[in-house]
Design an enzyme around this catalytic site. Structure first.
Site, short mmCIF file in Angstrom:
data_model
loop_
_atom_site.label_atom_id
_atom_site.label_comp_id
_atom_site.label_asym_id
_atom_site.label_seq_id
_atom_site.Cartn_x
_atom_site.Cartn_y
_atom_site.Cartn_z
N ALA A 39 0.80 -1.22 0.00
CA ALA A 39 0.00 0.00 0.00
C ALA A 39 0.83 1.27 0.00
O ALA A 39 0.29 2.37 -0.13
CB ALA A 39 -0.94 0.00 1.21
N GLN A 90 -5.99 -0.39 2.88
CA GLN A 90 -5.45 0.52 3.88
C GLN A 90 -5.64 1.93 3.35
O GLN A 90 -4.83 2.44 2.57
CB GLN A 90 -3.97 0.23 4.16
CG GLN A 90 -3.40 1.07 5.28
CD GLN A 90 -1.91 0.87 5.48
OE1 GLN A 90 -1.20 0.42 4.57
NE2 GLN A 90 -1.39 1.21 6.66
N ASP A 94 7.84 -4.76 -2.14
CA ASP A 94 8.96 -4.07 -2.80
C ASP A 94 10.28 -4.78 -2.56
O ASP A 94 11.34 -4.17 -2.64
CB ASP A 94 9.04 -2.62 -2.32
CG ASP A 94 9.34 -2.51 -0.82
OD1 ASP A 94 9.37 -3.55 -0.13
OD2 ASP A 94 9.53 -1.37 -0.34
N HIS A 101 17.36 -7.30 -48.72
CA HIS A 101 17.75 -5.97 -48.28
C HIS A 101 16.77 -4.90 -48.75
O HIS A 101 16.13 -5.01 -49.79
CB HIS A 101 19.17 -5.58 -48.74
CG HIS A 101 19.60 -6.20 -50.02
ND1 HIS A 101 20.85 -6.75 -50.20
CD2 HIS A 101 18.94 -6.39 -51.19
CE1 HIS A 101 20.94 -7.23 -51.42
NE2 HIS A 101 19.80 -7.02 -52.04
N TYR A 123 10.19 -3.42 -47.68
CA TYR A 123 9.09 -3.35 -46.72
C TYR A 123 7.98 -4.29 -47.17
O TYR A 123 7.51 -4.21 -48.32
CB TYR A 123 8.52 -1.93 -46.60
CG TYR A 123 7.26 -1.89 -45.77
CD1 TYR A 123 7.32 -2.04 -44.38
CD2 TYR A 123 6.01 -1.74 -46.36
CE1 TYR A 123 6.17 -2.04 -43.61
CE2 TYR A 123 4.85 -1.75 -45.60
CZ TYR A 123 4.94 -1.89 -44.23
OH TYR A 123 3.78 -1.90 -43.48
#
Length: 455
Positions: A10, A73, A103, A362, A365
């Protein structure tokens, strides 16, 4: 014996200076709090309650898939208050409860198991996890009785001169008998300068009630908490060292472990070789006999056997066996590259399927396309898949040869065993076995340069 766990998650983590809740900062690809939950589960503790506070919904969202329960909490009034908020979780239970912080991601299931067994075997009502360090400044000291049991915990600022020499510190992780803890929580008060409820005071209450309290000393690095970005980096370095050591032990060659970054959920099969600068993230799987030359990033992808990758980025994609990728290739999400494929330098593949034995060597796309087997893409080929509003699909059959500097304007289909002449812009279907030429006829103007210069 029944065991459950409470996880303190918390805290705000103000020193992190982040909009992200502290426990959700990642260490080697996994949130810190989830590292701890997973360690608890590996230690056979299934019933886990996570204490959440500010930004509770964010923490819940990232942890609920692990089937944990939650307590809230609303005010940050100390670690003891946080555990008080979980009383409903504890009521009606008999056995032991482990209390850890969200943690401290380096804690291992082995240590958790050892803590629970040590606590139960010795009949303690409370057991503290401790560490012995050379410089304990700032930490609460653990004072033991002659029989080894805990006498009390003294905060650094309250230590006498002799007590400051004690090097055993409280790691802030505990195991309690549930009933003993509930009784102590009812007696816990906030009569201190900060007006907070401290979980360490539970130890003093147990001792006053004649209860047995023990302490188990473990390696300090397992108990390291994270309160700042510097500490996050330190913890990440330790976790990365552990991960790389595991892969080395499993038959993977890592040329320079200090400069290789592998997330905790990555799987690497034996006899693969990883060169420095590689970043392997998410649920990536690297099969046998792969070679990853320096400086590639691979995320959530499956790399089949005997693949060679150089200086490339691969995201959420599959690469078939005996394929080579790079250097400087970019494989974008939802791409499936077949076996024995060549993806060369400065090639970008997006959401496409590339068939076996195809070569894209080479400067190419390919987007939103289905490409067959044994095709060849010449240098500078572009699949023109976007019309400004929508993406369109291109289909390239088997055994297609595409010359250099060609454009395939989607939607379009190039059928099996066809050729496309260099420099063509293809907008219509190319029939099976055809040669498509879609370019202007060359015109040579004799003496043009001489005439231009005479003007």
């Amino acid at each position: 014996m029944y065991n459950c766990a409470i996880l303190l998650a918390a805290g705000e983590g103000k020193r992190m200076k982040s909009a992200t809740p502290k426990v959700l900062h990642k260490v080697c690809g996994k949130e810190m709090v989830n590292h701890v939950i997973d360690a608890l589960r590996e230690a056979n503790i299934e019933d886990v309650n996570v204490i959440v506070g500010k930004k509770a919904k964010e923490v819940q969202l990232k942890t609920e898939s692990r089937s944990v329960s939650f307590s809230f909490q609303e005010q940050q009034l100390g670690t003891g208050h946080a555990v008080k908020c979980a009383k409903e979780f504890l009521l009606g239970k008999e056995g032991n409860v482990a209390i850890f912080t969200g943690d401290a991601p380096l804690i291992t299931s082995k240590t958790i198991k050892t803590l629970m067994e040590y606590h139960e075997t010795n009949g303690f009502h409370g057991t503290i996890l401790t560490s012995i360090i050379d410089n304990p400044s700032g930490y609460g000291r653990v004072l033991r009785e002659n029989n080894g049991e805990v006498d009390k915990i003294i905060e650094h600022k309250d230590c006498l001169k002799e007590e400051l020499k004690i090097k055993e510190i409280n790691a802030g992780m505990y195991c309690f008998n549930i009933q003993a803890l509930l009784e102590a929580l009812d007696k816990l008060d906030n009569n201190n300068a900060q007006g907070e409820y401290y979980l360490t005071d539970v130890i003093e209450i147990l001792k006053k009630d004649g209860k047995k309290v023990g302490a188990l000393a473990v390696n300090f690095e397992e108990t390291m908490g994270v309160n700042s970005r510097l500490q996050l980096a330190e913890v990440e370095a330790i976790m990365r060292k552990r991960i790389n050591a595991m892969h080395l032990e499993n038959g993977v060659t890592i040329i320079d472990p200090n400069n290789t970054y592998i997330d905790c959920n990555v799987v690497i099969h034996n006899d693969s070789i990883i060169y420095p600068g590689n970043i392997l993230q998410g649920k990536t799987v690297i099969k046998e006999n792969c070679v990853l030359y320096p400086n590639s990033r691979i995320v959530d992808s499956i790399i089949e056997k005997s693949v060679v990758i150089q200086n490339s980025v691969i995201l959420q994609s599959n690469i078939g066996e005996n394929t080579t990728v790079g250097p400087f290739a970019y494989i974008r999400p939802d791409s499936n590259i077949g076996s024995a494929v060549r993806i060369g330098d400065f090639v970008e593949i997006k959401k496409s399927t590339i068939g076996n034995n195809t070569k894209v060597s080479h400067l190419t796309y390919i987007g939103d396309a289905e490409v067959g087997e044994r095709c060849n893409f010449g240098c500078g080929t572009v699949v023109v898949n976007y019309d400004g509003k929508e993406k369109h699909k291109t289909i390239v059959g088997d055994d297609v040869f595409i010359g250099c500097n060609a454009n395939l304007v989607s939607p379009v289909e190039v059928k099996d065993n066809s050729y496309i002449a260099a420099g063509s812009t293809i907008t219509d279907e190319v029939p099976r076995g055809a040669l498509a030429i879609a370019r202007s006829k060359q015109i040579n103007k004799e003496d043009w340069v001489k005439k231009k210069d005479e003007k």
